[in-house]
Design an enzyme around this catalytic site. Sequence first.
Site, PDB file in Angstrom:
ATOM      1  N   GLU A   1      33.951  48.430 -13.343  1.00  0.00           N
ATOM      2  CA  GLU A   1      35.196  48.793 -12.653  1.00  0.00           C
ATOM      3  C   GLU A   1      36.015  49.716 -13.535  1.00  0.00           C
ATOM      4  OE1 GLU A   1      37.819  45.650 -11.235  1.00  0.00           O
ATOM      5  OE2 GLU A   1      36.109  44.503 -10.509  1.00  0.00           O
TER       6      GLU A   1
ATOM      7  N   GLU B   1      35.311  38.926 -14.264  1.00  0.00           N
ATOM      8  CA  GLU B   1      36.548  38.704 -15.002  1.00  0.00           C
ATOM      9  C   GLU B   1      36.963  37.239 -15.101  1.00  0.00           C
ATOM     10  OE1 GLU B   1      39.707  41.283 -13.691  1.00  0.00           O
ATOM     11  OE2 GLU B   1      38.551  43.102 -14.050  1.00  0.00           O
TER      12      GLU B   1
ATOM     13  N   TYR C   1      40.837  49.020 -17.508  1.00  0.00           N
ATOM     14  CA  TYR C   1      41.983  49.673 -16.879  1.00  0.00           C
ATOM     15  C   TYR C   1      42.958  50.253 -17.898  1.00  0.00           C
ATOM     16  CZ  TYR C   1      40.184  47.997 -12.485  1.00  0.00           C
ATOM     17  OH  TYR C   1      39.368  47.788 -11.397  1.00  0.00           O
TER      18      TYR C   1
ATOM     19  N   ASN D   1      34.813  46.007 -17.283  1.00  0.00           N
ATOM     20  CA  ASN D   1      35.908  46.537 -16.465  1.00  0.00           C
ATOM     21  C   ASN D   1      37.005  46.992 -17.407  1.00  0.00           C
ATOM     22  OD1 ASN D   1      34.434  45.582 -14.329  1.00  0.00           O
ATOM     23  ND2 ASN D   1      35.939  44.065 -13.656  1.00  0.00           N
TER      24      ASN D   1
ATOM     25  N   ARG E   1      28.427  48.121  -6.037  1.00  0.00           N
ATOM     26  CA  ARG E   1      28.741  46.780  -6.516  1.00  0.00           C
ATOM     27  C   ARG E   1      29.683  46.120  -5.510  1.00  0.00           C
ATOM     28  NH1 ARG E   1      33.158  44.741 -10.503  1.00  0.00           N
ATOM     29  NH2 ARG E   1      32.449  42.587 -10.696  1.00  0.00           N
TER      30      ARG E   1
ATOM     31  N   HIS F   1      33.547  36.602  -7.306  1.00  0.00           N
ATOM     32  CA  HIS F   1      34.707  37.468  -7.540  1.00  0.00           C
ATOM     33  C   HIS F   1      35.936  36.709  -7.020  1.00  0.00           C
ATOM     34  CE1 HIS F   1      35.858  41.894  -8.313  1.00  0.00           C
ATOM     35  NE2 HIS F   1      36.995  41.247  -8.134  1.00  0.00           N
TER      36      HIS F   1
HETATM   37  C1  FCB Z   1      40.412  43.840 -11.410  1.00  0.00           C
HETATM   38  C2  FCB Z   1      39.713  43.055 -10.321  1.00  0.00           C
HETATM   39  C3  FCB Z   1      39.557  43.809  -9.037  1.00  0.00           C
HETATM   40  C4  FCB Z   1      40.738  44.694  -8.722  1.00  0.00           C
HETATM   41  C5  FCB Z   1      41.154  45.507  -9.924  1.00  0.00           C
HETATM   42  C6  FCB Z   1      42.322  46.425  -9.671  1.00  0.00           C
HETATM   43  O1  FCB Z   1      41.026  42.947 -12.285  1.00  0.00           O
HETATM   44  O2  FCB Z   1      38.430  42.660 -10.747  1.00  0.00           O
HETATM   45  O3  FCB Z   1      39.280  42.880  -8.031  1.00  0.00           O
HETATM   46  O4  FCB Z   1      41.759  43.955  -8.201  1.00  0.00           O
HETATM   47  O5  FCB Z   1      41.439  44.679 -11.002  1.00  0.00           O
END
Ligand code: FCB
Length: 443
Positions: A350, A164, A291, A289, A75, A119
Amino acid sequence: MPRFPAGFAWGVATAAYQIEGAVAEDGRGDSVWDTFCRQPGAIRDGHTGDVAADHYHRWPEDVELMSQLGIDAYRFSIAWPRVQPPGHGPASARGLDFYDRLTDALLARRITPVPTLFHWDLPQPLEDQGGWLARDTAHRFADYAALAAQRLADRIPLWITLNEPFVVMASGYALGNHAPGKALMLGALPAAHHQLLGHGLACAALRSAGARQIAITNNYSPAWPASDTAADVAATRAYDALHNRLFTDPVLLGTYPDLSAFGLPRGLDCIKDGDLAVIAAPLDALGVNYYMPMRLSALPDSTLPFQMEPIPGYPVTAFGWPVVPAGLTELLILLRERYGAALPPVYITENGCSADDQVTAAGAVGDEDRISYLNGHIRAVHKAMKAGVDVRGYFVWSLMDNFEWTEGFHQRFGLVHVDFTTQRRTPKASFTWYHDLIAAQHD
Ligand code: FCB
């Protein structure tokens, strides 16, 4: 590691502005990030993406690394300011040539190219005309999407429109800590609608240019109330509407979530008749995505009725983000419960962590924390699949260390270490770990 279904796509992700550099080459125009990086104090230590990981020149080496890694899919993002420097008009052939060559090189190594069209690097001339606050930008985005697809759609099985859009709205237009640096608070909401409209219009444009499958990538965080008081629970619901629902309900259900917690009981003024039908165009996949989760408490008498609370009791990454793999299982199950049959197949587009990686004299990077992060989160995906969520692939953020937005080069997310002085690439221990995991899954 449990066994994933055959055909599950193992990948890595990157983004144009974070890796390419070469910002003034082959006719590329300025993006909002070029402009933002020049503002004193905007980026830690004044870092910029001018050179980044120099991928624009070193892409053959980077594709070779991906081939060694053994991934099924890559990607990346296409830089709009390379394809259409002024943000409108005909395509720049030289801009598209770069992605054309990259696509062919990936396919030659049996790596599926999965491009994201936006992006965050909006052409600066479009920002000068209002950026995502202007409805016209949605139409410009669809035109650009068509130009990219006309050149590449014969070889691209899956397109991602936006990355995002929540972060673009929140950090770019509401808080101003990302490009274009506008701090409009709730005045940023039109940037949500216009991105969504751009997504919908781009879906139609991509399909008429021959695109097969289309997805949108959102970032999600399970929202946890800091306490079970009615006020904290309501604050959490408000946050959830803004972060998790605002960019997904319209796309999958054709409706906006309730925004009355923000003093908008009748929703957004900028919506025109027919927009939601455009936005809710059929989708082949949802990019997720993930985290970390968020923990919220009430913040009375304020524009935003919530505040973020720390999440104690978990390890943290170099960024200070809590490591909560179970949050990914929770999130995937929540999406399935929330959207039911309207939820298309999911790709984790992600997931990853930053760490304070050092190269030893022997040329090794022992990033055990990253291995543990990835291991926990990949298992969390499998758990959700066992519970019935249809997940088709997983992309590590990121292939290599890169320009991490306002943090500059301070947060390293890569499976490959990059020395930003010499541009030397050094695969980390996590690279070998991910290689072995993929090989075992393919066995
Ligand atoms: C996300 C973004 C990516 C990267 C990660 C850590 O929010 O999509 O570009 O910076 O965080």
